[in-house]
Design an enzyme around this catalytic site. Structure first.
Site, PDB file in Angstrom:
ATOM      1  N   CYS A  70      -5.050   2.344  14.392  1.00  0.00           N
ATOM      2  CA  CYS A  70      -4.254   1.135  14.136  1.00  0.00           C
ATOM      3  C   CYS A  70      -3.094   1.031  15.132  1.00  0.00           C
ATOM      4  O   CYS A  70      -2.416   2.010  15.408  1.00  0.00           O
ATOM      5  CB  CYS A  70      -3.726   1.183  12.700  1.00  0.00           C
ATOM      6  SG  CYS A  70      -2.800  -0.300  12.260  1.00  0.00           S
ATOM      7  N   CYS A  74       3.756   2.261  11.546  1.00  0.00           N
ATOM      8  CA  CYS A  74       4.230   2.635  10.199  1.00  0.00           C
ATOM      9  C   CYS A  74       4.378   4.174  10.157  1.00  0.00           C
ATOM     10  O   CYS A  74       3.378   4.896  10.289  1.00  0.00           O
ATOM     11  CB  CYS A  74       3.254   2.171   9.125  1.00  0.00           C
ATOM     12  SG  CYS A  74       2.791   0.437   9.322  1.00  0.00           S
ATOM     13  N   CYS A  77       2.054   6.738   8.108  1.00  0.00           N
ATOM     14  CA  CYS A  77       0.608   6.507   7.965  1.00  0.00           C
ATOM     15  C   CYS A  77      -0.247   7.383   8.876  1.00  0.00           C
ATOM     16  O   CYS A  77       0.018   7.516  10.070  1.00  0.00           O
ATOM     17  CB  CYS A  77       0.319   5.031   8.236  1.00  0.00           C
ATOM     18  SG  CYS A  77      -1.414   4.606   7.949  1.00  0.00           S
ATOM     19  N   CYS A 114     -11.224  -1.894  -4.169  1.00  0.00           N
ATOM     20  CA  CYS A 114     -10.267  -2.295  -3.132  1.00  0.00           C
ATOM     21  C   CYS A 114     -10.701  -1.734  -1.774  1.00  0.00           C
ATOM     22  O   CYS A 114     -10.934  -0.533  -1.651  1.00  0.00           O
ATOM     23  CB  CYS A 114      -8.891  -1.774  -3.520  1.00  0.00           C
ATOM     24  SG  CYS A 114      -7.644  -2.169  -2.298  1.00  0.00           S
ATOM     25  N   CYS A 145     -10.632  -6.627  -4.132  1.00  0.00           N
ATOM     26  CA  CYS A 145      -9.314  -6.580  -3.504  1.00  0.00           C
ATOM     27  C   CYS A 145      -9.524  -6.104  -2.071  1.00  0.00           C
ATOM     28  O   CYS A 145     -10.351  -5.222  -1.836  1.00  0.00           O
ATOM     29  CB  CYS A 145      -8.427  -5.598  -4.271  1.00  0.00           C
ATOM     30  SG  CYS A 145      -6.803  -5.369  -3.509  1.00  0.00           S
ATOM     31  N   CYS A 205      -1.155  -8.409  -4.765  1.00  0.00           N
ATOM     32  CA  CYS A 205      -0.924  -7.006  -5.085  1.00  0.00           C
ATOM     33  C   CYS A 205       0.087  -6.512  -4.054  1.00  0.00           C
ATOM     34  O   CYS A 205      -0.223  -6.475  -2.864  1.00  0.00           O
ATOM     35  CB  CYS A 205      -2.239  -6.232  -4.969  1.00  0.00           C
ATOM     36  SG  CYS A 205      -2.056  -4.445  -5.091  1.00  0.00           S
ATOM     37  N   ARG A 278       0.655  -0.011 -10.889  1.00  0.00           N
ATOM     38  CA  ARG A 278      -0.330   1.038 -10.577  1.00  0.00           C
ATOM     39  C   ARG A 278       0.335   2.298 -10.053  1.00  0.00           C
ATOM     40  O   ARG A 278       1.143   2.250  -9.130  1.00  0.00           O
ATOM     41  CB  ARG A 278      -1.333   0.522  -9.535  1.00  0.00           C
ATOM     42  CG  ARG A 278      -2.402   1.565  -9.176  1.00  0.00           C
ATOM     43  CD  ARG A 278      -3.517   0.989  -8.311  1.00  0.00           C
ATOM     44  NE  ARG A 278      -4.008  -0.237  -8.882  1.00  0.00           N
ATOM     45  CZ  ARG A 278      -3.898  -1.425  -8.302  1.00  0.00           C
ATOM     46  NH1 ARG A 278      -3.368  -1.533  -7.117  1.00  0.00           N
ATOM     47  NH2 ARG A 278      -4.343  -2.496  -8.904  1.00  0.00           N
TER      48      ARG A 278
HETATM   49  N1  SAM Z   1      -3.307  -1.907   7.528  1.00  0.00           N
HETATM   50  C1  SAM Z   1      -3.063  -2.643   6.356  1.00  0.00           C
HETATM   51  C2  SAM Z   1      -1.592  -2.746   6.028  1.00  0.00           C
HETATM   52  O1  SAM Z   1      -0.835  -1.860   6.372  1.00  0.00           O
HETATM   53  O2  SAM Z   1      -1.202  -3.727   5.420  1.00  0.00           O
HETATM   54  C3  SAM Z   1      -3.790  -2.110   5.131  1.00  0.00           C
HETATM   55  C4  SAM Z   1      -3.947  -0.614   4.921  1.00  0.00           C
HETATM   56  S1  SAM Z   1      -2.435   0.316   4.632  1.00  0.00           S
HETATM   57  C5  SAM Z   1      -3.007   1.975   4.696  1.00  0.00           C
HETATM   58  C6  SAM Z   1      -2.054  -0.007   2.922  1.00  0.00           C
HETATM   59  C7  SAM Z   1      -0.828   0.624   2.341  1.00  0.00           C
HETATM   60  O3  SAM Z   1      -1.054   1.984   2.047  1.00  0.00           O
HETATM   61  C8  SAM Z   1       0.438   0.653   3.177  1.00  0.00           C
HETATM   62  O4  SAM Z   1       1.124  -0.546   3.183  1.00  0.00           O
HETATM   63  C9  SAM Z   1       1.247   1.725   2.471  1.00  0.00           C
HETATM   64  O5  SAM Z   1       2.061   1.148   1.478  1.00  0.00           O
HETATM   65  C10 SAM Z   1       0.181   2.621   1.833  1.00  0.00           C
HETATM   66  N2  SAM Z   1       0.156   3.951   2.473  1.00  0.00           N
HETATM   67  C11 SAM Z   1      -0.255   4.236   3.723  1.00  0.00           C
HETATM   68  N3  SAM Z   1      -0.145   5.551   3.987  1.00  0.00           N
HETATM   69  C12 SAM Z   1       0.368   6.122   2.875  1.00  0.00           C
HETATM   70  C13 SAM Z   1       0.718   7.464   2.525  1.00  0.00           C
HETATM   71  N4  SAM Z   1       0.568   8.463   3.367  1.00  0.00           N
HETATM   72  N5  SAM Z   1       1.199   7.696   1.296  1.00  0.00           N
HETATM   73  C14 SAM Z   1       1.349   6.663   0.429  1.00  0.00           C
HETATM   74  N6  SAM Z   1       1.032   5.397   0.688  1.00  0.00           N
HETATM   75  C15 SAM Z   1       0.554   5.110   1.907  1.00  0.00           C
HETATM   76  C1  DTB Z   2      -1.609   0.938  -2.018  1.00  0.00           C
HETATM   77  O1  DTB Z   2      -0.490   0.544  -2.393  1.00  0.00           O
HETATM   78  N1  DTB Z   2      -1.983   2.212  -1.972  1.00  0.00           N
HETATM   79  C2  DTB Z   2      -3.313   2.343  -1.446  1.00  0.00           C
HETATM   80  C3  DTB Z   2      -3.772   0.868  -1.329  1.00  0.00           C
HETATM   81  N2  DTB Z   2      -2.584   0.145  -1.609  1.00  0.00           N
HETATM   82  C4  DTB Z   2      -4.451   0.404  -0.126  1.00  0.00           C
HETATM   83  C5  DTB Z   2      -3.326   3.139  -0.199  1.00  0.00           C
HETATM   84  C6  DTB Z   2      -2.840   4.551  -0.422  1.00  0.00           C
HETATM   85  C7  DTB Z   2      -3.039   5.280   0.842  1.00  0.00           C
HETATM   86  C8  DTB Z   2      -2.669   6.715   0.727  1.00  0.00           C
HETATM   87  C9  DTB Z   2      -2.778   7.416   2.027  1.00  0.00           C
HETATM   88  C10 DTB Z   2      -4.163   7.618   2.533  1.00  0.00           C
HETATM   89  O2  DTB Z   2      -5.087   7.951   1.752  1.00  0.00           O
HETATM   90  O3  DTB Z   2      -4.349   7.494   3.747  1.00  0.00           O
HETATM   91 FE1  SF4 Z   3      -1.847   0.434  10.303  1.00  0.00          FE
HETATM   92 FE2  SF4 Z   3      -1.336   2.338   8.551  1.00  0.00          FE
HETATM   93 FE3  SF4 Z   3       0.530   0.540   9.138  1.00  0.00          FE
HETATM   94 FE4  SF4 Z   3      -1.665  -0.228   7.752  1.00  0.00          FE
HETATM   95  S1  SF4 Z   3      -0.077   1.201   7.075  1.00  0.00           S
HETATM   96  S2  SF4 Z   3      -0.698  -1.282   9.467  1.00  0.00           S
HETATM   97  S3  SF4 Z   3      -3.195   1.126   8.661  1.00  0.00           S
HETATM   98  S4  SF4 Z   3      -0.336   2.054  10.543  1.00  0.00           S
END
Ligand code: SAM
Ligand code: DTB
Ligand code: SF4
Length: 338
Positions: A70, A74, A77, A114, A145, A205, A278
């Protein structure tokens, strides 16, 4: 003498009404958060029972349909191409594979499926494949979702036509802390996508993450933004940061004190009484007792299945045993409304 009873905030359009109102709402929310725990829990439970069956928990299942690579930064992530997290980038998954995973999730008791993609925003050329996934999952009788990043109104319309029920797009944290975690898109970009989703008639959501080094006031500030949206999100995911080696948040993040998390869940229930809250990422690091307190505080949804997107989640059997111990069950949780 007990703490003064603050009037419940959650005033719609707090953001539109300007900073002063947001600050007032944050102070009132903080006063609720700081109530003696029995009073906080009583208020949350009372509202919970007015809006939901307190012994039913929604089971959602999550699938990464496009992992890693990506362009966003963030800081929490595993899927950002900017950090060396060991996650391998994949292409968008084939529709048949997604449907096979959805069938497994349904057989395992999930009622919502989802699908998440590691995109800044979807490319128009990917939309057809994603729409086929949505229609296929919906045809199985599951709620749908997706979380695909930022959307245009035209993309929202296409997703809606395919049968999308919910769009997940998190604001992640408070307005003040946000720039310390993400620089490639702003909080206002995120709010704009949420407005497009709402205007397009898709259920919203939206939630965030705790444990990234933010203060309690940042956590409360995040909930006040969500509660101040013109309509409350129908689903509010609260994630405890799942530690990811190689990310910048690793240096700032710290474990969330369990009672502080329970208080946050209770505040979410009080500020958004009709929303489904959730317990999302981080449950594998929570004791049964903490989860039970979260359910008492008003959480009524979990992710089931042993993986989230790239990190772990409790085993299905462990969740079944926990719910059995509590005399609770999974099932459809109808949204009570904003
Ligand atoms: N790329 C899209 C976005 O960021 O909107 C969708 C996927 S992203 C992984 C969805 C959400 O997962 C993020 O907005 C964040 O709130 C959550 N998330 C990502 N990494 C995480 C982590 N290590 N622990 C907890 N929540 C996480
Ligand atoms: C949300 O709030 N939590 C989910 C879903 N929306 C997409 C994602 C959690 C991701 C946790 C880190 C991972 O598994 O990479
Ligand atoms: Fe990309 Fe992760 Fe940010 Fe979603 S949360 S936009 S997958 S870097």
């Amino acid at each position: 003498m007990r703490a003064a009873e603050p009037s419940v905030v959650a005033t719609p359009t707090a953001i539109a009404a300007g900073r002063a109102s947001v600050d007032r709402d944050r102070e009132a929310a903080r006063a609720i958060y700081d109530l003696p725990l029995p009073d906080l829990m009583f208020r949350a439970q009372t509202l919970h029972r007015q809006n939901f069956d307190p012994s039913v928990i929604e089971a959602a299942s999550l699938l990464s349909i496009k992992t890693g690579g990506c362009p966003e930064d963030c800081g929490y992530c595993s899927q950002s191409a900017r950090y060396d997290t060991g996650v391998k980038a994949t292409k968008l998954m084939a529709v048949e594979r997604v449907l096979a995973e959805a069938a497994k999730a349904k057989a395992g008791g999930a009622t919502r499926f989802c699908m998440g993609a590691a995109w800044r925003s979807p490319k128009d050329r990917d939309m057809e494949q994603v729409c086929a996934m949505i229609s296929g999952v919906r045809a199985m009788g599951l709620e749908t979702c997706v979380t695909l990043g930022m959307l245009t109104p035209a993309q929202v319309e296409r997703l809606g036509e395919a049968g999308l029920d919910y769009y997940n797009h998190n604001i992640d944290t408070s307005r003040e802390f946000y720039p310390e975690i993400i620089t490639t898109r702003t909080m206002d970009d995120r709010l704009e996508t949420l407005a497009h989703v709402r205007d397009g008639g898709i259920k919203v959501c939206s939630g965030g993450i705790v444990g990234m080094g933010e203060t309690i006031d940042d956590r409360i500030g995040m909930l006040v933004i969500l509660a101040g949206l013109e309509r409350h999100p129908e689903s509010v995911p609260l994630n405890m940061w799942n530690e990811i080696k190689g990310t910048p948040v690793l240096d700032k993040g710290e474990p969330v004190e369990p009672i502080a998390f329970v208080r946050l869940v209770a505040l979410a229930r009080i500020l958004m009484p009709g929303s489904v809250v959730r317990l999302s990422a981080g449950r594998h690091a929570m004791s049964d007792e903490t989860q039970a307190l979260c359910f008492l505080a008003g959480a009524n949804s979990i992710f089931t299945g042993d993986v989230l997107l790239t990190t772990g989640n409790p085993q299905r059997e462990a969740d079944a045993a926990l719910l059995a111990k509590l005399g609770m069950r999974t099932g459809i949780v109808p949204v009570a409304g904003p």
